[in-house]
Motif scaffolding. Structure first.
Motif, mmCIF file in Angstrom:
data_model
loop_
_atom_site.group_PDB
_atom_site.id
_atom_site.type_symbol
_atom_site.label_atom_id
_atom_site.label_comp_id
_atom_site.label_asym_id
_atom_site.label_seq_id
_atom_site.Cartn_x
_atom_site.Cartn_y
_atom_site.Cartn_z
ATOM 1 N N PRO A 191 8.426 15.955 2.343
ATOM 2 C CA PRO A 191 7.567 15.632 3.492
ATOM 3 C C PRO A 191 8.355 15.408 4.790
ATOM 4 O O PRO A 191 7.910 15.829 5.851
ATOM 5 N N GLU A 192 9.530 14.744 4.684
ATOM 6 C CA GLU A 192 10.245 14.398 5.908
ATOM 7 C C GLU A 192 10.815 15.604 6.633
ATOM 8 O O GLU A 192 11.224 15.507 7.773
ATOM 9 N N ASP A 240 0.833 -1.202 0.000
ATOM 10 C CA ASP A 240 0.000 0.000 0.000
ATOM 11 C C ASP A 240 0.873 1.259 0.000
ATOM 12 O O ASP A 240 1.618 1.501 0.948
ATOM 13 N N ARG A 289 5.518 12.798 16.775
ATOM 14 C CA ARG A 289 6.512 13.504 15.973
ATOM 15 C C ARG A 289 6.610 14.965 16.404
ATOM 16 O O ARG A 289 7.452 15.699 15.933
ATOM 17 N N PHE A 312 1.629 0.698 10.262
ATOM 18 C CA PHE A 312 2.550 -0.269 9.668
ATOM 19 C C PHE A 312 2.206 -1.660 10.205
ATOM 20 O O PHE A 312 2.362 -1.916 11.394
ATOM 21 N N LEU A 330 3.494 15.649 -0.020
ATOM 22 C CA LEU A 330 3.461 14.404 -0.798
ATOM 23 C C LEU A 330 3.035 14.673 -2.236
ATOM 24 O O LEU A 330 3.357 13.916 -3.139
ATOM 25 N N ALA A 353 -3.329 3.689 7.853
ATOM 26 C CA ALA A 353 -2.018 3.248 7.374
ATOM 27 C C ALA A 353 -1.045 2.964 8.500
ATOM 28 O O ALA A 353 0.107 3.393 8.477
ATOM 29 N N PHE A 374 8.357 5.240 15.300
ATOM 30 C CA PHE A 374 8.903 5.471 13.953
ATOM 31 C C PHE A 374 9.109 6.955 13.677
ATOM 32 O O PHE A 374 10.079 7.353 13.041
ATOM 33 N N GLY A 375 8.183 7.780 14.191
ATOM 34 C CA GLY A 375 8.256 9.204 13.884
ATOM 35 C C GLY A 375 8.992 10.034 14.922
ATOM 36 O O GLY A 375 9.167 11.225 14.748
ATOM 37 N N HIS A 392 3.605 -4.475 10.085
ATOM 38 C CA HIS A 392 4.671 -5.350 10.578
ATOM 39 C C HIS A 392 5.284 -4.852 11.885
ATOM 40 O O HIS A 392 6.220 -5.448 12.382
ATOM 41 N N VAL A 396 9.955 0.143 5.647
ATOM 42 C CA VAL A 396 8.532 -0.116 5.439
ATOM 43 C C VAL A 396 8.269 -0.956 4.185
ATOM 44 O O VAL A 396 7.713 -2.049 4.255
ATOM 45 N N THR A 417 0.235 4.229 0.568
ATOM 46 C CA THR A 417 -0.030 5.165 1.671
ATOM 47 C C THR A 417 0.907 4.898 2.851
ATOM 48 O O THR A 417 1.299 5.814 3.574
ATOM 49 N N LEU A 418 1.290 3.631 3.036
ATOM 50 C CA LEU A 418 2.212 3.301 4.131
ATOM 51 C C LEU A 418 3.551 3.995 3.926
ATOM 52 O O LEU A 418 4.150 4.519 4.868
ATOM 53 N N TRP A 452 0.219 13.466 10.035
ATOM 54 C CA TRP A 452 -0.850 13.148 9.087
ATOM 55 C C TRP A 452 -1.511 11.831 9.468
ATOM 56 O O TRP A 452 -0.826 10.814 9.603
ATOM 57 N N ASP A 499 3.969 6.691 2.104
ATOM 58 C CA ASP A 499 3.698 8.122 2.252
ATOM 59 C C ASP A 499 3.717 8.536 3.724
ATOM 60 O O ASP A 499 4.301 9.550 4.097
ATOM 61 N N VAL A 500 3.060 7.739 4.556
ATOM 62 C CA VAL A 500 3.024 8.055 5.986
ATOM 63 C C VAL A 500 4.437 8.055 6.561
ATOM 64 O O VAL A 500 4.815 8.942 7.332
ATOM 65 N N ALA A 501 5.220 7.073 6.153
ATOM 66 C CA ALA A 501 6.604 7.001 6.639
ATOM 67 C C ALA A 501 7.353 8.296 6.313
ATOM 68 O O ALA A 501 8.091 8.831 7.137
ATOM 69 N N ARG A 502 7.117 8.814 5.106
ATOM 70 C CA ARG A 502 7.776 10.070 4.719
ATOM 71 C C ARG A 502 7.350 11.209 5.643
ATOM 72 O O ARG A 502 8.179 11.974 6.114
ATOM 73 N N THR A 503 6.049 11.314 5.924
ATOM 74 C CA THR A 503 5.592 12.401 6.789
ATOM 75 C C THR A 503 6.073 12.208 8.221
ATOM 76 O O THR A 503 6.057 13.138 9.011
ATOM 77 N N LEU A 504 6.506 10.991 8.549
ATOM 78 C CA LEU A 504 7.033 10.745 9.891
ATOM 79 C C LEU A 504 8.535 10.984 9.940
ATOM 80 O O LEU A 504 9.200 10.593 10.894
ATOM 81 N N GLY A 505 9.077 11.590 8.904
ATOM 82 C CA GLY A 505 10.477 11.999 8.952
ATOM 83 C C GLY A 505 11.432 11.075 8.224
ATOM 84 O O GLY A 505 12.636 11.265 8.287
ATOM 85 N N ALA A 506 10.902 10.053 7.541
ATOM 86 C CA ALA A 506 11.784 9.113 6.865
ATOM 87 C C ALA A 506 12.154 9.606 5.468
ATOM 88 O O ALA A 506 11.279 9.948 4.679
ATOM 89 N N PRO A 508 13.436 8.942 1.618
ATOM 90 C CA PRO A 508 12.965 7.862 0.741
ATOM 91 C C PRO A 508 13.665 6.524 0.997
ATOM 92 O O PRO A 508 13.036 5.469 0.991
#
Lengths: 220, 222
Positions: B71-72, A115, B148, B86, B47, B84, B97-98, B88, A136, A117-118, B78, A120-127, A129
């Protein structure tokens, strides 16, 4: 029966799985983006070609490109002090070329199944690419990626035509188990051929069984 | 002040308009589905990139003619419509994570547990998302966005899947966090009742246009 060709095959298959695995997953990741880029389908077609082009034809291209008389071949020889064709490195290259499309196809499908979106969310959480990919996307595609590596290993272990063209059939150096089976049969050493056949069959089945068990546990 | 101006083309869809939101209060974004509410949030996360577009948070410019922060690098929390989480990772690892990566492991873990507790999700730390109920998953997703320490909280229909009492409870909690932390918060919904529950300013998005923004007219919040 001599075990030489078996160990040789195993080593070559492992090395090429490693190379085809890392290159293939990286390519799959590049191809599995939502963003279309120029030449994406061309790269896909080029990487997939070994699935549909006869091994001898592929081998011909590799020899033309990397052979001792080609500019690239001479560059490699002067750089590493040894040619790549008709050596063990050539055998690894041959098995890698054969295995690469399987890795790219399988891993790409697995990565595209995650997915977006997972990620995308990781990116907004500071990750960045790269972290979003390794933390993820890749783990969530894990099952498919392991399947990709298994296929690559099996393909590499069984390669015949491409290895023969690019690496030759040099006893103790490039005579892999698949080649040894042919040679043994051609020379009438049927017991030796049967022995190698049995071992290759067993290795294939055991590898598949083990991977199936492993992948089942990663889910949920 | 959170200021957003977008001109965003996504396929055949185009979203244009301007929005301003004050800190410490939830701004509710209402409008029919497909109107562009989600696209508006995505433009703020970075995004997607509106061209031209402008996103300003207090003195920080996230996007203007000259720059575009990925975004990061945006202090944004968000919560997408699908949450969404994770699949796993445990609830705790989802939230961690954030959390600032330069912190020690134990500290990140502590912050994650703290955020979970603040969102009313204490006790769920070890659980995988697949084992959570709708309301629990909702709280974990909210905790993850807040851990975050964002300046801007973006909630996309976060209460749509919940029953009424739970919706009321969570809406109150969201409001409280936003007020306490002085956050900018956009809360997307197509449900007018939910908009009332949150009691904030209302911005309407319709047919790709961001409409009636009380701040634009200098009106006071209700």
């Amino acid at each position: 029966m001599t075990l030489g060709p078996l160990w040789l095959s195993l080593g070559i298959a492992l090395a090429s799985t490693l190379i085809a695995g890392s290159v293939g997953v990286a390519l799959a990741a590049a191809l599995a983006t939502r963003r279309r880029f120029v030449g994406r389908e061309a790269v896909d077609a080029l990487v997939t070609a070994p699935l549909v082009v006869p091994p001898t034809v592929l081998g011909y291209y590799v020899l033309t490109l990397l052979g001792a008389s080609s500019p690239l071949g001479r560059a490699i020889e002067s750089l590493f002090g040894a040619p790549i064709v008709f050596t063990r490195a050539g055998a690894v290259l041959a098995a890698t070329i054969g295995a690469l499309p399987l890795v790219v196809k399988t891993a790409r499908a697995a990565l595209e199944g995650v997915d977006p979106t997972l990620v995308d969310v990781a990116r907004t959480l500071g990750a960045r690419p790269l972290r979003a990919f390794f933390a993820v996307r890749l783990p969530l595609a894990g099952r498919g990626v392991v399947a990709a590596l298994t296929l690559a290993f099996a393909r590499a272990l069984g390669d015949f035509g491409l290895t023969l063209m690019v690496a030759g059939d040099i006893p103790g150096r490039t005579r892999t188990a698949s080649l040894a089976i042919y040679d043994a049969l051609a020379a009438g050493r049927e017991a030796e051929a049967a022995g190698l056949v049995a071992v290759l069959t067993a290795v294939g089945i055991v590898a598949l069984y083990g991977v199936n068990r492993l992948t089942r546990r990663t889910v949920g | 002040m959170l200021g957003v101006t977008v001109d965003l083309q996504r396929g055949n869809f185009r979203l244009t308009g301007t929005l301003e939101a004050p800190a410490g209060a939830v701004t509710v974004v209402v409008g029919p589905s497909g109107a562009g509410k989600t696209s508006l949030l995505l433009a703020i996360t970075g995004l997607v990139r509106p061209r031209p577009g402008r996103v300003v948070v207090d003195e920080a410019v996230w996007q203007d003619e000259a720059r575009f922060l990925p975004p990061e690098e945006r202090a944004v929390g968000w919560v997408p419509q699908s949450l969404a989480l994770f699949p796993h990772l445990s609830a705790r690892d989802n939230v961690a994570f954030g959390v600032e990566r330069t912190l020690a492991r134990a500290e990140r873990r502590r912050r994650a547990d703290e955020a979970l507790a603040a969102a009313g999700a204490a006790g769920l730390e070890e659980r995988r998302p697949s084992t959570l109920s709708g309301g629990e998953a909702q709280r974990v997703a909210l905790a993850r966005a807040l851990a975050r320490r964002p300046r801007v909280l973006l909630l996309d229909e976060p209460l749509a899947a919940l029953d009424r009492p739970l919706r009321r409870a969570l809406a109150t909690e969201i409001r409280r966090v936003v007020e306490r932390e002085g956050l900018y918060a956009l809360h997307v919904t197509h449900d007018e009742e939910e908009a009332e529950l949150l009691g904030g300013r209302v911005v309407r998005v319709e047919g790709g246009r961001v409409l009636a923004n009380p701040l634009d007219r200098g009106a006071r919040s209700p």
